[in-house]
Each structure stands twice: as structure tokens, then as C-alpha cells.
Enzyme design. Structure first.
Site, PDB file in Angstrom:
ATOM      1  N   ILE A 163      -8.947  -6.225  19.445  1.00  0.00           N
ATOM      2  CA  ILE A 163      -9.477  -5.778  20.740  1.00  0.00           C
ATOM      3  C   ILE A 163     -10.885  -6.333  20.953  1.00  0.00           C
ATOM      4  O   ILE A 163     -11.230  -6.788  22.053  1.00  0.00           O
ATOM      5  CB  ILE A 163      -9.484  -4.233  20.796  1.00  0.00           C
ATOM      6  N   ASP A 203     -19.654  -8.723  12.678  1.00  0.00           N
ATOM      7  CA  ASP A 203     -18.358  -8.456  12.049  1.00  0.00           C
ATOM      8  C   ASP A 203     -18.496  -8.793  10.565  1.00  0.00           C
ATOM      9  O   ASP A 203     -19.292  -9.640  10.188  1.00  0.00           O
ATOM     10  CB  ASP A 203     -17.261  -9.316  12.697  1.00  0.00           C
ATOM     11  N   ASP A 223     -21.916  -5.744   7.716  1.00  0.00           N
ATOM     12  CA  ASP A 223     -21.045  -4.568   7.565  1.00  0.00           C
ATOM     13  C   ASP A 223     -21.672  -3.401   8.319  1.00  0.00           C
ATOM     14  O   ASP A 223     -22.835  -3.060   8.068  1.00  0.00           O
ATOM     15  CB  ASP A 223     -20.938  -4.249   6.069  1.00  0.00           C
ATOM     16  N   VAL A 224     -20.917  -2.787   9.215  1.00  0.00           N
ATOM     17  CA  VAL A 224     -21.493  -1.693  10.019  1.00  0.00           C
ATOM     18  C   VAL A 224     -21.797  -0.446   9.183  1.00  0.00           C
ATOM     19  O   VAL A 224     -22.420   0.485   9.672  1.00  0.00           O
ATOM     20  CB  VAL A 224     -20.601  -1.306  11.224  1.00  0.00           C
ATOM     21  N   ASN A 284     -17.232  -1.111  18.595  1.00  0.00           N
ATOM     22  CA  ASN A 284     -15.783  -1.371  18.563  1.00  0.00           C
ATOM     23  C   ASN A 284     -15.208  -1.397  17.148  1.00  0.00           C
ATOM     24  O   ASN A 284     -14.028  -1.108  16.974  1.00  0.00           O
ATOM     25  CB  ASN A 284     -15.504  -2.708  19.270  1.00  0.00           C
ATOM     26  N   TYR A 301      -8.838   9.744  10.801  1.00  0.00           N
ATOM     27  CA  TYR A 301      -8.953   8.862  11.975  1.00  0.00           C
ATOM     28  C   TYR A 301      -9.059   9.683  13.262  1.00  0.00           C
ATOM     29  O   TYR A 301      -9.924   9.434  14.110  1.00  0.00           O
ATOM     30  CB  TYR A 301      -7.741   7.925  12.029  1.00  0.00           C
ATOM     31  N   THR A 355      -2.755  -5.806  17.430  1.00  0.00           N
ATOM     32  CA  THR A 355      -3.919  -6.464  16.827  1.00  0.00           C
ATOM     33  C   THR A 355      -3.634  -6.581  15.330  1.00  0.00           C
ATOM     34  O   THR A 355      -2.681  -5.955  14.830  1.00  0.00           O
ATOM     35  CB  THR A 355      -5.185  -5.596  16.994  1.00  0.00           C
TER      36      THR A 355
HETATM   37  N1  LIG Z   1      -4.981  -1.554  17.827  1.00  0.00           N
HETATM   38  C1  LIG Z   1      -4.722  -0.342  18.268  1.00  0.00           C
HETATM   39  O1  LIG Z   1      -3.560   0.024  18.492  1.00  0.00           O
HETATM   40  C2  LIG Z   1      -5.846   0.624  18.530  1.00  0.00           C
HETATM   41  C3  LIG Z   1      -5.541   1.837  19.144  1.00  0.00           C
HETATM   42  C4  LIG Z   1      -6.559   2.728  19.417  1.00  0.00           C
HETATM   43  C5  LIG Z   1      -7.857   2.426  19.060  1.00  0.00           C
HETATM   44  N2  LIG Z   1      -8.133   1.256  18.437  1.00  0.00           N
HETATM   45  C6  LIG Z   1      -9.522   0.987  18.072  1.00  0.00           C
HETATM   46  O2  LIG Z   1      -9.899  -0.282  18.520  1.00  0.00           O
HETATM   47  C7  LIG Z   1     -10.942  -0.792  17.675  1.00  0.00           C
HETATM   48  C8  LIG Z   1     -10.577  -2.210  17.263  1.00  0.00           C
HETATM   49  O3  LIG Z   1      -9.349  -2.149  16.553  1.00  0.00           O
HETATM   50  P1  LIG Z   1      -8.377  -3.403  16.392  1.00  0.00           P
HETATM   51  O4  LIG Z   1      -7.006  -2.876  16.466  1.00  0.00           O
HETATM   52  O5  LIG Z   1      -8.816  -4.506  17.262  1.00  0.00           O
HETATM   53  O6  LIG Z   1      -8.667  -3.744  14.849  1.00  0.00           O
HETATM   54  P2  LIG Z   1      -8.796  -5.157  14.099  1.00  0.00           P
HETATM   55  O7  LIG Z   1      -8.701  -4.823  12.649  1.00  0.00           O
HETATM   56  O8  LIG Z   1      -7.869  -6.126  14.661  1.00  0.00           O
HETATM   57  O9  LIG Z   1     -10.286  -5.567  14.439  1.00  0.00           O
HETATM   58  C9  LIG Z   1     -11.352  -4.796  13.952  1.00  0.00           C
HETATM   59  C10 LIG Z   1     -12.518  -5.701  13.654  1.00  0.00           C
HETATM   60  O10 LIG Z   1     -13.544  -4.871  13.090  1.00  0.00           O
HETATM   61  C11 LIG Z   1     -14.070  -5.519  11.948  1.00  0.00           C
HETATM   62  N3  LIG Z   1     -14.572  -4.519  11.005  1.00  0.00           N
HETATM   63  C12 LIG Z   1     -13.873  -3.565  10.362  1.00  0.00           C
HETATM   64  N4  LIG Z   1     -14.670  -2.887   9.535  1.00  0.00           N
HETATM   65  C13 LIG Z   1     -15.919  -3.433   9.662  1.00  0.00           C
HETATM   66  C14 LIG Z   1     -17.162  -3.164   9.057  1.00  0.00           C
HETATM   67  N5  LIG Z   1     -17.299  -2.228   8.110  1.00  0.00           N
HETATM   68  N6  LIG Z   1     -18.229  -3.887   9.430  1.00  0.00           N
HETATM   69  C15 LIG Z   1     -18.111  -4.879  10.374  1.00  0.00           C
HETATM   70  N7  LIG Z   1     -16.944  -5.182  10.956  1.00  0.00           N
HETATM   71  C16 LIG Z   1     -15.863  -4.461  10.594  1.00  0.00           C
HETATM   72  C17 LIG Z   1     -12.908  -6.296  11.364  1.00  0.00           C
HETATM   73  O11 LIG Z   1     -13.347  -7.359  10.527  1.00  0.00           O
HETATM   74  C18 LIG Z   1     -12.197  -6.782  12.631  1.00  0.00           C
HETATM   75  O12 LIG Z   1     -12.686  -8.035  13.063  1.00  0.00           O
HETATM   76  C19 LIG Z   1     -11.059   0.186  16.505  1.00  0.00           C
HETATM   77  O13 LIG Z   1     -12.155   1.043  16.704  1.00  0.00           O
HETATM   78  C20 LIG Z   1      -9.759   0.953  16.574  1.00  0.00           C
HETATM   79  O14 LIG Z   1      -9.866   2.249  16.018  1.00  0.00           O
HETATM   80  C21 LIG Z   1      -7.160   0.342  18.168  1.00  0.00           C
END
Ligand SMILES: NC(=O)c1ccc[n+]([C@@H]2O[C@H](COP(=O)([O-])OP(=O)(O)OC[C@H]3O[C@@H](n4cnc5c(N)ncnc54)[C@H](O)[C@@H]3O)[C@@H](O)[C@H]2O)c1
Length: 254
Positions: free
Chosen positions: A17, A36, A60-61, A87, A152, A187
Site C-alpha cells: 500500500i 523503510d 527501522d520505525v 503506513n 493487531y 500486498t
Molecule cells: N494489505 C492489507 O490487506 C491491509 C489491510 C488493512 C491494513 N493494512 C495496513 O496497511 C499498511 C501497509 O501494509 P501492506 O499490506 O502494504 O504491507 P507490506 O508488508 O506489503 O508493506 C509494508 C512495508 O512496511 C515496511 N516495514 C515493516 N516493518 C517496518 C519497520 N519496522 N521499519 C520500517 N519499515 C517497515 C516493510 O518493509 C514494507 O515495505 C500496514 O499498516 C497494514 O497494517 C493492510
């Protein structure tokens, strides 16, 4: 929904996302700093979008120094900060509370929620200068709950509550704070999550079925709403927990 001359700092923007949001922000004319932890994904992002409008920052966040440095580098590169988009997130573990380990709980909360505390600590003064805004990528489950995802759900519920608290605290500075709530979005995270579920072979159908508007979407549906919420078109919108869920939360379930 023009983002010309806006500087956006986004966490977790190298894939999923976040990556879709980075693409949409750049397309709308913004300058974007991306923090990231995945260096390879950051490099791919740089290769694909290149240019002077994109700054990739590995970190790292969970580490406050990484967030502080990344925000400062973004401001140094682009001269201002208008938007913080929180995000970054993880989905594991898929467990009820009593089976969740100390480390799993702490790690999920540090990444999914405490990071918002750090981006606010280190970014707020810059947002005051621009009357900027904050966008949180939350989740529908923070509103409606979900079985087997206690940590979560708690973190996303906390994020939704925090969005409203921050909206009130920062409104006097003209700073808006909103959240966008997906249900499912294809994703890398969702693919990993799907493989971990006990009914992995049925999960794709399940994810299609939960969205009354149609199949489980890609991240572009979230990015389009994100562009609106961070833009001046949403200048009177704050404290909004915006579902972008195809109606997944509607109606009686059983
Ligand atoms: N995909 C879904 O269905 C969905 C649904 C609801 C909410 N979300 C939320 O959307 C957001 C993005 O999710 P996504 O599905 O794109 O995930 P993803 O894993 O595809 O992308 C997440 C990104 O965050 C980075 N990341 C993770 N931990 C990190 C850290 N400690 N420090 C720095 N970077 C870090 C990862 O490297 C990755 O690039 C999240 O907050 C997730 O909870 C996703």
C-alpha cells in the site's frame, strides 16, 4: 487534488500500500521521503521512480533515531514538511491474546503504533510551520474486530482512537489527522498472511467474498483516497476514520 509543492514523509513506503501511495503522491506532484527497513525494495522504488522528487531512507520505525534522522533528511532535501503518512505495519501474529508472546506483542505495537508517537515527536514542529496533516494507514479490523489477531486489532483500534485524539490536539495549529482503513488489499503482507492461515487454500476466495463491491483490491484504491485526504481538497476533514473497504464492514455477518 494537486500535491504540487507538498513534501510528504511516509513510513513503509517501499512495498504494498505504501508503494502505491508513493507512486500516487509523486504523480500528483509531491516530493516524497520514504523510510523503510527493506533496502532492496527501496532500491527498486528508486529505480522505478527515480528523479529528484523521491528520497529513499533505510531504517527501522522501531528506532526513534532512524525516524528522527529520516524526517530531518527529508526536510533538508525538500525544505519543508507538509504530510506525515504513518503506513509501516506488520500483520503477524495471527493468534488470540493468550497465545501471543511478549516479543510478538511488543514488536507489533512498536511497529504499528509506537512509531506514530516518534513521527509525531520529530515531525510536529515542521507540520506546524506548514499547517500540514497526518495520515495513518489503519485497518477496518480496528473498528469491527477480527478473530485470531488480538494484538493487531488492538494496535489498529489504538491507532483509530489516537487519530481522533491527535485531530483534536492539533486542530488549533491547523493540522489535520485522519486514518484510512482498508479491509483486504493484495500486498506482500497479505500474501504472507494468507499463507499462514489454517485454511490457506480457501483464503483467496474468502478475501474476495468479504468485499461486497467486488474482489480483494490492489493498493491503488487506498492510494487514491490517501491523495485526497492529504490534499487541500480535504482541508475541512479531520479525525476521520475512512473505510476504503468495498463495504466489508456492512451488514449482519452470521
Ligand atoms: N494489505 C492489507 O490487506 C491491509 C489491510 C488493512 C491494513 N493494512 C495496513 O496497511 C499498511 C501497509 O501494509 P501492506 O499490506 O502494504 O504491507 P507490506 O508488508 O506489503 O508493506 C509494508 C512495508 O512496511 C515496511 N516495514 C515493516 N516493518 C517496518 C519497520 N519496522 N521499519 C520500517 N519499515 C517497515 C516493510 O518493509 C514494507 O515495505 C500496514 O499498516 C497494514 O497494517 C493492510
Amino acid at each position: 487534488m494537486n500535491l504540487n509543492h507538498k513534501t510528504i514523509f511516509i513510513t513503509g513506503g517501499a512495498s504494498g500500500i505504501g508503494r502505491e501511495c508513493v507512486a500516487a503522491y509523486l504523480c500528483a506532484g509531491a516530493r516524497v521521503g520514504v523510510l523503510d527497513r527493506d533496502e532492496n525494495a527501496l532500491n527498486e522504488l528508486k529505480t522505478q521512480f527515480g528523479g529528484d522528487e523521491l528520497l529513499t531512507l533505510q531504517g527501522d520505525v522501531r528506532q526513534k533515531e532512524d525516524i528522527k534522522t529520516a524526517i530531518e533528511q527529508t526536510v533538508t532535501a525538500f525544505g519543508s514538511l507538509h504530510v506525515i503518512h504513518n503506513n509501516a505495519g506488520i500483520a503477524s501474529p495471527s493468534k488470540p491474546l493468550d497465545q501471543t508472546s511478549d516479543d510478538e506483542w511488543d514488536s507489533l505495537f512498536e511497529i504499528n503504533l509506537k512509531s506514530v508517537y516518534y513521527t509525531t515527536k520529530y515531525g510536529l514542529e515542521y507540520l506546524k510551520q506548514t499547517r500540514g496533516n497526518i495520515l495513518n494507514t489503519s485497518s477496518m479490523v480496528g473498528e469491527i474486530g477480527q478473530e485470531n489477531h488480538a494484538a493487531y486489532v488492538a494496535a489498529k483500534g489504538g491507532m483509530n482512537a489516537l487519530t481522533k485524539a491527535m485531530a483534536l490536539d492539533y486542530a488549533p495549529f491547523g493540522i489535520r489527522v485522519n486514518a484510512v482503513c482498508p479491509a483486504g488489499v493484495w500486498t506482500p503482507m497479505l500474501r504472507k498472511w494468507a499463507g499462514e492461515q489454517p485454511n490457506a487454500n480457501e483464503i483467496e476466495q474468502y478475501l474476495d467474498d468479504i468485499h461486497p463491491l467486488g474482489d480483494c483490491p490492489e493498493g491503488d484504491v487506498i492510494a487514491d483516497v490517501a491523495v485526497f485526504l492529504v490534499s487541500d481538497a480535504a482541508r475541512f476533514v479531520t479525525g476521520c476514520i475512512m473505510p476504503v473497504s468495498g463495504g466489508a464492514e456492512l451488514g449482519y455477518r452470521r
